[in-house]
Scaffold this motif. Structure first.
Motif, mmCIF file in Angstrom:
data_model
loop_
_atom_site.group_PDB
_atom_site.id
_atom_site.type_symbol
_atom_site.label_atom_id
_atom_site.label_comp_id
_atom_site.label_asym_id
_atom_site.label_seq_id
_atom_site.Cartn_x
_atom_site.Cartn_y
_atom_site.Cartn_z
ATOM 1 N N ASP A 215 4.871 -7.133 19.049
ATOM 2 C CA ASP A 215 4.647 -8.036 17.911
ATOM 3 C C ASP A 215 3.189 -8.066 17.465
ATOM 4 O O ASP A 215 2.684 -9.096 17.045
ATOM 5 N N SER A 216 2.499 -6.949 17.521
ATOM 6 C CA SER A 216 1.084 -6.929 17.149
ATOM 7 C C SER A 216 0.903 -7.047 15.631
ATOM 8 O O SER A 216 1.629 -6.416 14.862
ATOM 9 N N PRO A 217 -0.083 -7.830 15.199
ATOM 10 C CA PRO A 217 -0.333 -7.969 13.749
ATOM 11 C C PRO A 217 -0.896 -6.697 13.108
ATOM 12 O O PRO A 217 -0.898 -6.584 11.876
ATOM 13 N N ILE A 218 -1.376 -5.747 13.909
ATOM 14 C CA ILE A 218 -1.914 -4.513 13.322
ATOM 15 C C ILE A 218 -0.971 -3.320 13.513
ATOM 16 O O ILE A 218 -1.281 -2.211 13.074
ATOM 17 N N HIS A 219 0.175 -3.544 14.171
ATOM 18 C CA HIS A 219 1.151 -2.458 14.319
ATOM 19 C C HIS A 219 2.089 -2.486 13.111
ATOM 20 O O HIS A 219 2.852 -3.429 12.918
ATOM 21 N N ILE A 220 2.045 -1.443 12.305
ATOM 22 C CA ILE A 220 2.878 -1.341 11.113
ATOM 23 C C ILE A 220 3.977 -0.326 11.404
ATOM 24 O O ILE A 220 3.703 0.812 11.792
ATOM 25 N N ARG A 221 5.216 -0.720 11.184
ATOM 26 C CA ARG A 221 6.366 0.112 11.551
ATOM 27 C C ARG A 221 7.073 0.734 10.351
ATOM 28 O O ARG A 221 7.825 1.690 10.504
ATOM 29 N N GLN A 222 6.862 0.195 9.177
ATOM 30 C CA GLN A 222 7.617 0.618 8.002
ATOM 31 C C GLN A 222 6.681 1.079 6.885
ATOM 32 O O GLN A 222 5.479 0.803 6.899
ATOM 33 N N ASN A 223 7.234 1.768 5.909
ATOM 34 C CA ASN A 223 6.530 2.120 4.662
ATOM 35 C C ASN A 223 5.238 2.913 4.888
ATOM 36 O O ASN A 223 4.217 2.684 4.216
ATOM 37 N N ARG A 224 5.273 3.858 5.802
ATOM 38 C CA ARG A 224 4.061 4.616 6.122
ATOM 39 C C ARG A 224 3.554 5.422 4.923
ATOM 40 O O ARG A 224 2.350 5.468 4.658
ATOM 41 N N ARG A 225 4.479 6.050 4.209
ATOM 42 C CA ARG A 225 4.082 6.885 3.069
ATOM 43 C C ARG A 225 3.310 6.061 2.031
ATOM 44 O O ARG A 225 2.288 6.503 1.490
ATOM 45 N N ASP A 226 3.784 4.854 1.747
ATOM 46 C CA ASP A 226 3.110 4.000 0.768
ATOM 47 C C ASP A 226 1.721 3.592 1.257
ATOM 48 O O ASP A 226 0.760 3.555 0.479
ATOM 49 N N ALA A 227 1.617 3.291 2.554
ATOM 50 C CA ALA A 227 0.320 2.888 3.116
ATOM 51 C C ALA A 227 -0.691 4.025 3.019
ATOM 52 O O ALA A 227 -1.872 3.800 2.706
ATOM 53 N N LEU A 228 -0.237 5.242 3.260
ATOM 54 C CA LEU A 228 -1.147 6.388 3.206
ATOM 55 C C LEU A 228 -1.611 6.675 1.792
ATOM 56 O O LEU A 228 -2.713 7.185 1.576
ATOM 57 N N LYS A 229 -0.786 6.356 0.814
ATOM 58 C CA LYS A 229 -1.204 6.532 -0.579
ATOM 59 C C LYS A 229 -2.349 5.581 -0.942
ATOM 60 O O LYS A 229 -3.235 5.920 -1.736
ATOM 61 N N GLU A 230 -2.327 4.375 -0.368
ATOM 62 C CA GLU A 230 -3.346 3.370 -0.667
ATOM 63 C C GLU A 230 -4.604 3.521 0.179
ATOM 64 O O GLU A 230 -5.687 3.095 -0.227
ATOM 65 N N ALA A 231 -4.478 4.101 1.369
ATOM 66 C CA ALA A 231 -5.579 4.130 2.316
ATOM 67 C C ALA A 231 -6.777 4.897 1.774
ATOM 68 O O ALA A 231 -6.637 5.949 1.150
#
Length: 624
Positions: free
Chosen positions: A320-336
């Motif tokens: 349950d970590s607040p910095i562990h993201i499990r979903q929508n990786r492709r979208d996150a990489l577009k914004e990063a």
């Protein structure tokens, strides 16, 4: 020709002849035998030398399927306190050794007999190579003088394993055993970890009195040839055992682990400090020694950068970590605006690098140069490329950025996307399938009930692909999957190794019904070796990951159909406890899972044969 020239020629000829004789004497071991004794009365054997080195390197388990070629090694290891664990297939032995390597930080060891025993391991060894697991495969071999002459199970084993292993060695005398095994174990752990292979001809493993009987010529030819043959065989035998039992250093050799330079770390500190939307993609390499997984976890938490976890790094941040993201990786990489590839490779899992934003700064860290730069000539370019250890790099990066944290609104926005997606997944889990149980509901229930110390082993296609989105590993080194090779059949071996390393933990195997067929016989191994695990089989009577694309694309389900087989009865037959779970058992699902956990804690390997229906949860997922 004058006398001086003649003398010169004769001197050269005699020198060449003398050199040739010395070389022949060296090759035949005559020079070595002048200074080192052969103890013909000693009952000792080469297997003892192998066991001594393994014990000195902290090896606790040797996995095997027994064969006469390797019996001395197994007997000797047992005598010095190394546990011998025999499996029902050689591939399982290697998979189990692979799991031990991943979870213990030592080299996993498997020993199998010559010929078909070794060829049965090839898929598992290749899997270890691609997963970068330090592994020693010990193989039997035909006697040194019989190789290539039609001996039982004699093939060119070294040529088979050279493309798969960092080091391949063939022992020719007993005195070579200790230095060869020490060298192999160091190579397995150095640089990019991986498998190594040593073959032991049978005459280097058994005692002198047994080997000498086999070397004896029953009816030697008469005359000079017969005398020469008898001398040659006797000399060969004496050379195998010459100096065999002299004291030798068995301690571990230094292991070389590449590290990022201070200059490289400093450049990365500057890049991260300026980033507004950084992302870390963490791969399996981040879990490798020498940096403890808990130190890597603390470094990530101190950085506060949102993380996507893959392979063995799943669970690195808990469930349950607040910095562990499990979903929508492709979208996150577009914004990063900055991406750290910490042991992650731009292969098919990242669309060969095409998912990376070309405007993003890219920091790539990998022990292997080829993996570090894979596809960088086509789809992406690293801003900084570091051939080094990912775990220690992250720790040093965190120290250099002490007091600096990623802007909190960035991980919070990604986490809100997680919550939306996971809510949709739960809604889909409540949908009724056309028949049997909804697989998502089953997986959610397993996730709710599994203990906090659980280790999850993933072995399958469609059902396991769904599990990767739903099951949450509770901590570092609590998820095992095959890795980039996508191998089916790892379940039994991985679970066996995991249970031995963590005997107090629940070990769960998430099986597809197709993949179960590879290692269901290992329920017998779990029973015999008192290593109870829990297997959850998603039984949809189909190779669904293939069928989903094959049917709409090619109009046929050929070779994809299975049956709703009684796998629970198979488990009973192997000494475990099986449960059949159907749609009419839905209300009792939690009770059955809890009973399976109770059975497991009481020493019974359990198998839940869960009949599941079809959902569209994984439409569009890749299978090639």
């Amino acid at each position: 020709m004058d006398c001086g020239a003649l003398c010169t020629v004769l001197g050269c000829v005699s020198g060449i002849a003398a050199g040739g004789l010395l070389f022949a004497a060296y090759r035949l071991g005559l020079l070595y035998q002048l200074f080192h004794k052969t103890e013909t009365k000693s009952p000792r054997h080469g297997g003892e030398s192998v066991a001594e080195v393994l014990r000195a390197h902290g090896i606790k388990y040797v996995f095997t399927l027994v064969g006469g070629h390797i019996s001395p090694i197994l007997v000797a290891c047992e005598k010095v306190g190394i546990r011998i664990v025999d499996t029902r297939h050689e591939a399982t032995a290697v998979f189990a050794a692979d799991a031990v390597a991943r979870l213990s930080g030592t080299v996993g060891v498997a020993a199998v007999t010559a010929g078909p025993g070794l060829t049965n391991t090839i898929t598992a060894v290749k899997n270890a190579q691609m997963a970068e697991s330090p592994l020693l495969l010990i193989g039997g071999a035909a006697g040194t003088l019989l190789q290539g002459r039609g001996a039982l199970q004699d093939i060119d084993q070294i040529s088979l394993f050279k493309p798969l292993c960092k080091f391949c060695g063939s022992v020719r005398t007993i005195r070579e055993i200790v230095p060869t095994v020490r060298k192999a174990l160091a190579i397995a752990q150095s640089g990019t970890p991986g498998p190594v292979f040593i073959e032991f001809p049978i005459d280097t493993l058994y005692p002198y009195h047994i080997v000498s009987k086999e070397f004896g010529v029953k009816n030697p030819p008469k005359g000079l040839m017969g005398k020469f043959l008898s001398w040659y065989l006797n000399n060969h035998l004496m050379n195998i055992f010459a100096g065999a039992w002299e004291p030798r250093d068995v301690s571990p050799l230094p292991v070389n682990v590449p590290q990022a330079t201070d200059k490289q770390v400093q450049k990365c500190i500057e890049l991260v400090s300026r980033a507004k939307k950084p992302v870390i993609l963490l791969g399996s390499q981040a879990t490798l020694p020498p940096t403890p997984a808990d130190d890597v976890r603390k470094a990530l938490e101190d950085l506060g950068i949102p993380c996507f976890l893959g392979g063995m790094s799943r669970g690195m941040l808990g469930k349950d970590s607040p910095i562990h993201i499990r979903q929508n990786r492709r979208d996150a990489l577009k914004e990063a605006d900055l991406v750290i590839l910490a042991g992650t490779v731009c292969d098919f899992r990242l669309s060969y690098g095409r998912v990376l934003n070309r405007r993003s700064k890219i920091i790539a860290v990998n022990r292997d140069k080829t993996q570090l730069l894979k596809n960088s000539d086509m789809f992406w370019k690293p801003t900084v490329a570091i051939q080094g250890d990912a775990g220690s790099f992250l720790v040093n990066l965190s120290k250099g950025l002490k007091g600096h944290r990623c802007p909190e609104e960035w991980p919070q926005s990604l986490k809100s996307g997680d919550a939306t997606k996971e809510k949709a997944n739960r809604t889909k889990a409540e949908e009724k399938t056309d028949y049997h149980l909804n697989p998502l509901k089953v997986l959610h229930r397993v996730d709710e009930l599994m203990s906090e110390d659980s280790i999850i082993v993933a072995d399958g296609g469609d059902f396991v692909g769904s599990a990767a989105y739903i099951l949450r590993p509770r901590g570092p080194l609590r998820w095992l999957d095959p890795g980039a090779f996508g191998t089916l059949g790892v379940g039994g071996g991985f679970a066996l190794g995991a249970k031995l390393c963590r005997p107090d933990s629940e070990v769960w195997i998430i099986y597809g019904d197709g993949s179960l067929g590879y290692s269901v016989a290992e329920v017998d191994t779990f029973t015999r070796h008192k290593t109870p695990v829990i297997a959850v089989v998603g039984n949809d009577a189909c190779w669904s990951q293939i069928s989903r694309e094959q049917v709409p694309m090619l109009g046929s389900n050929v070779a994809c159909g299975l049956a709703f087989s009684d796998y629970h009865i198979v488990a009973d037959g192997y000494g475990g406890k099986g449960y059949l779970i159907r749609r009419e058992d839905e209300e009792k699902l939690s009770d059955i899972i809890k009973q399976a956990q109770k059975d497991c804690h009481e020493g019974k390997a359990t198998l839940l044969n869960v009949l599941i229906g079809k959902t569209n949860f994984r439409e569009g997922s890749i299978s090639v």
